[in-house]
Design a protein around this motif. Structure first.
Motif, PDB file in Angstrom:
ATOM      1  N   GLN A  80       0.092   1.340  -2.737  1.00 59.67           N
ATOM      2  CA  GLN A  80      -0.763   0.187  -3.039  1.00 59.67           C
ATOM      3  C   GLN A  80      -1.875  -0.017  -2.002  1.00 59.67           C
ATOM      4  O   GLN A  80      -2.888  -0.649  -2.296  1.00 59.67           O
ATOM      5  CB  GLN A  80       0.063  -1.102  -3.153  1.00 59.67           C
ATOM      6  CG  GLN A  80       0.816  -1.529  -1.912  1.00 59.67           C
ATOM      7  CD  GLN A  80       2.261  -1.078  -1.935  1.00 59.67           C
ATOM      8  OE1 GLN A  80       2.565  -0.007  -2.462  1.00 59.67           O
ATOM      9  NE2 GLN A  80       3.161  -1.899  -1.385  1.00 59.67           N
ATOM     10  N   LYS A 104       4.671   6.351   0.815  1.00 58.57           N
ATOM     11  CA  LYS A 104       5.732   5.647   0.079  1.00 58.57           C
ATOM     12  C   LYS A 104       5.198   4.426  -0.632  1.00 58.57           C
ATOM     13  O   LYS A 104       5.693   4.051  -1.711  1.00 58.57           O
ATOM     14  CB  LYS A 104       6.844   5.252   1.055  1.00 58.57           C
ATOM     15  CG  LYS A 104       8.055   4.630   0.383  1.00 58.57           C
ATOM     16  CD  LYS A 104       9.161   4.352   1.397  1.00 58.57           C
ATOM     17  CE  LYS A 104      10.379   3.723   0.728  1.00 58.57           C
ATOM     18  NZ  LYS A 104      11.457   3.447   1.718  1.00 58.57           N
ATOM     19  N   TYR A 105       4.178   3.780  -0.042  1.00 54.25           N
ATOM     20  CA  TYR A 105       3.623   2.557  -0.630  1.00 54.25           C
ATOM     21  C   TYR A 105       2.152   2.781  -0.972  1.00 54.25           C
ATOM     22  O   TYR A 105       1.255   2.461  -0.189  1.00 54.25           O
ATOM     23  CB  TYR A 105       3.774   1.387   0.346  1.00 54.25           C
ATOM     24  CG  TYR A 105       5.207   1.115   0.743  1.00 54.25           C
ATOM     25  CD1 TYR A 105       6.041   0.356  -0.077  1.00 54.25           C
ATOM     26  CD2 TYR A 105       5.734   1.630   1.928  1.00 54.25           C
ATOM     27  CE1 TYR A 105       7.365   0.115   0.278  1.00 54.25           C
ATOM     28  CE2 TYR A 105       7.051   1.395   2.286  1.00 54.25           C
ATOM     29  CZ  TYR A 105       7.859   0.641   1.457  1.00 54.25           C
ATOM     30  OH  TYR A 105       9.178   0.400   1.807  1.00 54.25           O
ATOM     31  N   ASP A 151       3.308  -6.389   3.037  1.00 56.45           N
ATOM     32  CA  ASP A 151       2.458  -5.196   3.091  1.00 56.45           C
ATOM     33  C   ASP A 151       1.613  -5.182   4.365  1.00 56.45           C
ATOM     34  O   ASP A 151       1.438  -4.130   4.992  1.00 56.45           O
ATOM     35  CB  ASP A 151       1.540  -5.137   1.861  1.00 56.45           C
ATOM     36  CG  ASP A 151       2.281  -4.724   0.599  1.00 56.45           C
ATOM     37  OD1 ASP A 151       3.393  -4.182   0.722  1.00 56.45           O
ATOM     38  OD2 ASP A 151       1.735  -4.933  -0.509  1.00 56.45           O
TER      39      ASP A 151
END
Length: 431
Positions: free
Chosen positions: A375, A372-373, A422
């Motif tokens: 990064q 989903k993330y 994060d």
């Protein structure tokens, strides 16, 4: 009349063969069915076998099994386009009995392991496809194969038919797995002389090394790559979730070619000759994707039960452990003459009380979070490489100033609050 067995096992991978070996060793009449030309011909894994679970089945197996090298070093790379930040562990104790893990070539190892099951009393039938489970009054009573008069009956059927278990789906144990629950991995075996492998990986005779690679190896998509040493060949491979592959419009063979020509990887492969190319689906869904594993007259083991720890790249050890637990449950059921779901559910209880499900539960959110993330692999891995380059470049700037500059760069690019979020999210997913 069709022949009746105590147990029919579909699939001669690590899970199925483990189950067959233990059942046969304890006197059960076992049929082990493999769709490939021989066990291992259609099985793919990166090539690491952990000692613990195998030794529980065959003590000191390393003295006779067709193994490649005992692994004494495990490296982890966070790779950018022209750099890599690496860490790991090298321990000479891993190069001594009883060892920790080994590199293997599945085509050789699986044949040897299946032969051990045969020597224990199992009947191995190759090049046979099981098309469906036979069900009577809600109980699995056997299987139908693609052979003439191909119905075979048993008290228990063990599904060890891999990640996309069509038999499990037929029984309603699981639906079609989503693209984010499976990964497509492609692998190549590259022949290279023993001397060159030892020189390039800084190894001595009979020492092995594994490298797990994150970041640019998958072009920032969720997945990993690997490079493992065999006696006189290398296993190199890369895989991403199907969902990432679809979103990024990646072609698996192009991703492998990209990895092989990466400036951090290419020097290890120079002068090697391609010997084999393989592709395989791997379960990545983890804890929440584990299907029903026991029913009336049937149990599910290994990849078919989604038993892979994607974070630690563990699969074959979990497969063997699940096969052994299933066999022990079937042996008890045979003694009691009860093959109902309530009886075979002891396997589920053992499974959920073992390291397998405890580890999968620990990382139950990890794959979803990193999917989903994006990064984490796409942004932070390059960022770590840039920070390392800046910090270790000697240019007359005080180290304290460099640290401040790196922190400003990180928080300036992402924002302090977002970076902290994060970090917390990633920690929570793997804690």
């Amino acid at each position: 009349m069709p022949e009746k067995f105590d147990v029919i096992i579909v699939g001669a991978g690590p899970a199925g063969t483990s189950c067959a070996f233990v059942c046969a060793k304890n006197g059960l009449n076992v049929l082990l069915i493999e769709r490939g030309e021989y066990p291992g011909s259609k099985n793919v894994m990166g090539g690491v076998l952990y000692r613990k679970q195998m030794e529980e089945l065959i003590p000191e197996f390393w003295k006779e099994a067709p193994l490649e090298r005992p692994v004494i070093e495990q490296r982890f790379w966070m790779m950018d386009k022209e750099s890599v930040v690496q860490f790991g562990y090298k321990g000479l104790e891993w190069g001594q009995e009883p060892y920790n893990n080994f590199t293997v070539l599945r085509a050789q190892f699986d044949q040897w392991f299946a032969q051990k099951a045969v020597e224990a009393g199992a009947l191995l039938v190759n090049e046979t496809v099981v098309t469906e489970c036979l069900v009577e009054d809600g109980k699995v009573v056997g299987v139908r194969t693609d052979r003439p008069d191909g119905e075979v009956f048993a008290d228990v059927v063990v599904l060890a038919d891999g990640v996309n278990s069509l038999l499990g789906k037929q029984l309603g144990f699981h639906k079609e797995f989503r693209p984010d629950e499976v990964a497509l991995t492609v692998m190549e075996v590259i022949n290279l002389s023993k001397d060159k492998i030892n020189e390039r990986f800084n190894l001595s005779e009979n020492q092995g090394c594994t490298i797990e690679i994150f970041g640019d190896s998958t072009k920032g998509n969720l997945g990993t790559a690997f490079l493992y040493t065999n006696k006189d060949s290398l296993n190199i491979g890369v895989g991403t979730t199907l969902s990432s592959m679809i979103k990024a419009k990646l072609k698996p063979y192009e991703l492998l070619d990209y990895l092989k020509t990466h400036p951090m990887v290419k020097p290890f492969l120079e002068g090697g000759e391609s010997a084999e190319y393989l592709a395989h689906l791997i379960p990545e869904g983890g804890y929440r994707s584990v299907p029903k594993v026991a029913g009336n007259g049937v149990v599910v083991v290994g990849d078919a039960a989604q038993l892979v720890n994607a974070i630690h790249r563990e699969g074959s050890n979990m497969a063997m452990a699940s096969g052994k637990m299933a066999a022990e449950t079937i042996i008890l059921a045979k003694h009691e003459g009860d093959f109902s779901e309530s009886s075979l559910n002891r396997y589920r209880e053992e499974l959920y009380g073992s390291f397998i499900m405890k580890d999968l539960e620990k990382y139950k959110d990890a794959t979803h979070v990193f999917e989903k993330y994006p990064q984490y692999l796409r942004d932070y891995v390059p960022m770590v490489n840039r920070a390392a380059s800046k910090f270790f470049t000697v240019d007359g700037t005080p180290k304290k100033d460099k640290q401040k500059e790196i922190m400003r760069s990180v928080t300036g690019e992402k924002g302090t609050i977002r970076v902290l979020k994060d970090i917390y999210r990633a920690w929570k997913a793997v804690k």
